[in-house]
Design an enzyme around this catalytic site. Structure first.
Site, PDB file in Angstrom:
ATOM      1  N   GLU A   4     -32.562 122.634 -18.095  1.00  0.00           N
ATOM      2  CA  GLU A   4     -33.727 121.765 -18.315  1.00  0.00           C
ATOM      3  C   GLU A   4     -34.898 122.614 -18.776  1.00  0.00           C
ATOM      4  O   GLU A   4     -35.107 123.728 -18.280  1.00  0.00           O
ATOM      5  CB  GLU A   4     -34.114 121.067 -17.011  1.00  0.00           C
ATOM      6  CG  GLU A   4     -33.244 119.885 -16.683  1.00  0.00           C
ATOM      7  CD  GLU A   4     -33.722 119.180 -15.427  1.00  0.00           C
ATOM      8  OE1 GLU A   4     -33.244 118.085 -15.161  1.00  0.00           O
ATOM      9  OE2 GLU A   4     -34.578 119.734 -14.694  1.00  0.00           O
ATOM     10  N   ARG A   6     -21.712 116.061 -32.606  1.00  0.00           N
ATOM     11  CA  ARG A   6     -22.438 114.801 -32.411  1.00  0.00           C
ATOM     12  C   ARG A   6     -23.734 115.111 -31.677  1.00  0.00           C
ATOM     13  O   ARG A   6     -23.730 115.703 -30.606  1.00  0.00           O
ATOM     14  CB  ARG A   6     -21.608 113.827 -31.574  1.00  0.00           C
ATOM     15  CG  ARG A   6     -20.221 113.565 -32.119  1.00  0.00           C
ATOM     16  CD  ARG A   6     -19.645 112.298 -31.534  1.00  0.00           C
ATOM     17  NE  ARG A   6     -20.442 111.179 -31.977  1.00  0.00           N
ATOM     18  CZ  ARG A   6     -20.339 110.626 -33.187  1.00  0.00           C
ATOM     19  NH1 ARG A   6     -19.478 111.077 -34.049  1.00  0.00           N
ATOM     20  NH2 ARG A   6     -21.110 109.620 -33.522  1.00  0.00           N
TER      21      ARG A   6
END
Ligand SMILES: Cc1ncc(COP(=O)(O)O)c(C=O)c1O
Length: 414
Positions: free
Chosen positions: A63, A242
């Protein structure tokens, strides 16, 4: 190492440990290799991209952004993300790149979060004319949280109706204008959209999910000099994993980054970020530029051949990798056509056609061009497709022809 070896490494383990799932993946590999992939949003990534996706970075929580993470042990994650960002900036000539967006939709969501407040008015291509779900569909967050006004394409030419864009912008004074489409086959005039946005005091968001790979290869004009934020996917013509990304000027860099994390996402998918770095590296090569130009040449050849076979090609052709066409003159509508073609091994989408009652077909040449096919094969494909739609050939017969063609152009040779 041959390509097969590179792919087999992971598959061997999977086959031993989980034959059931491995069998499913083998079936998908077989499907991709033996049928024609004409879905405009798909491509075959390189073995190097697949290797990065299957790397140990899949295990890492990261994060935050390089140098400012909420977790320990992020040194290599930081290095991978810095490399992806630097490569994206260089490839697209952008001040800033955010490579963490999980998908194209996440990138659009982050662009809206960076520039808009709920309830703001946004002008975008209407869904019935080729807009994406994130451009105001009532079934999507965009239509629920913003007040979308849709512009369209001209009923005669199929080109974006610039007069209407201008008039709607003046009448509604939107906070943002979105240019970009899932189905429009022509180049977007970014300078025009910039001019209109400036006149009415709006931001300009370019949703370049489809053409960004052509932009990377110099085969389509870049939205980067014109748009406040460019959103894109990395998995279409660009041939990466993707995922999504955003490009912007230095003045919006912090707002864009904060709109991705922590506003709309948690931890970045670091294996995908690493695979994006690989794809950006590949896209910066002369070989990729040649590929991007061949994608367009193939799409033009396919559009022409489909028109010769009697299909009504929207706008009379294409500037990009993408074609939409109405198969009605062959006596079949899009949904039925997609099913019949799938049975024959020709895989494509049906789509809404502007100003038409029935659905049409959407095709793209990114995947078949990666396989090495050229204009000659596009004419062959148009012939096979038209023959199935006319009911002149049994799907099983066409499947055999498709097999022959794909066997000559394997997606992962070796
Ligand atoms: C113009 C446009 N925007 C956004 C998206 C969304 O991308 P994703 O499916 O990765 O969310 C797409 C996908 O095809 C698209 O074509």
């Amino acid at each position: 190492m041959t390509v097969t070896h590179a792919l087999e490494g992971g598959f061997g383990v999977l086959r031993r440990q989980d034959p059931e799932l491995a069998g499913i993946l083998d079936a998908e590999r077989e499907r991709q290799a033996t049928t024609l992939q004409l879905i405009a949003a798909e491509n075959f990534t390189s073995p190097a991209v697949l290797a990065a996706l299957g790397s140990p970075l899949a295990n890492k929580y990261a994060e935050g952004y390089p140098g400012a993470r909420h977790h320990g042990g992020c040194e290599t994650a930081d290095a991978a993300e810095r490399l992806a960002v630097e490569r994206a900036r260089a490839l697209f000539g952008a001040d800033h790149a955010n490579v963490q967006a999980h998908s194209g939709s996440s990138a659009v969501l982050a662009a809206y979060a960076a520039l808009l407040r709920p309830g703001d008015t946004v002008l975008a291509l209407g869904l019935a004319h080729g807009g994406h779900l994130t451009h105001g569909s009532p079934a999507n967050f965009s239509g629920r949280w913003f007040d979308f006004v849709g512009y369209g394409v001209d009923a005669e030419t199929g080109h974006i109706d610039h007069d209407q864009v201008h008039a709607l912008a003046r009448a509604h004074r939107p906070k943002a204008i979105v240019c970009g489409s899932i189905a429009h086959p022509r180049h977007i005039d970014h300078a025009f959209f910039r001019e209109v946005a400036d006149e009415v005091g709006a931001c300009l968001i370019a949703d370049a999910a489809h053409p960004i790979g052509l932009v990377a290869g110099g085969a389509a004009p870049s939205p980067v000099p014109y748009a406040d934020i460019v959103c894109a996917t990395t998995h279409k013509v660009l041939r990466g994993p993707r995922g999504g990304m955003l490009l912007c000027g230095a003045e919006l860099a912090e707002r864009v980054d904060r709109a991705v994390f922590p506003f709309t996402q948690g931890g970045a998918q670091m294996h995908t970020v690493a695979a994006k770095a690989v794809a950006f590296g590949e896209a910066a090569t002369p070989a990729f530029a040649a590929y991007a130009h061949q994608v367009v040449a193939n799409a033009r050849a396919l559009a022409e051949a489909l028109a010769d076979e009697g299909l009504l090609v929207t706008t009379g052709g294409t500037d990009t990798h993408l074609i939409t066409a109405d198969p009605a003159p062959l006596g079949v509508e899009g949904r039925e056509a997609r099913g019949r073609l799938a049975a024959a091994g020709i895989v494509l989408d049906c789509c809404v056609l502007p100003h038409a009652d029935d659905r049409g077909l959407r095709l793209g040449t990114a995947a078949v061009t990666t396989q090495g096919m050229g204009e000659r094969e596009m004419v062959l494909i148009a012939g096979l497709l038209a023959s199935v739609l006319r009911g002149g050939t049994e799907p099983a017969r066409t499947r055999t022809d498709v097999h022959e063609l794909t066997a000559a152009f394997p997606p992962y040779p070796g």
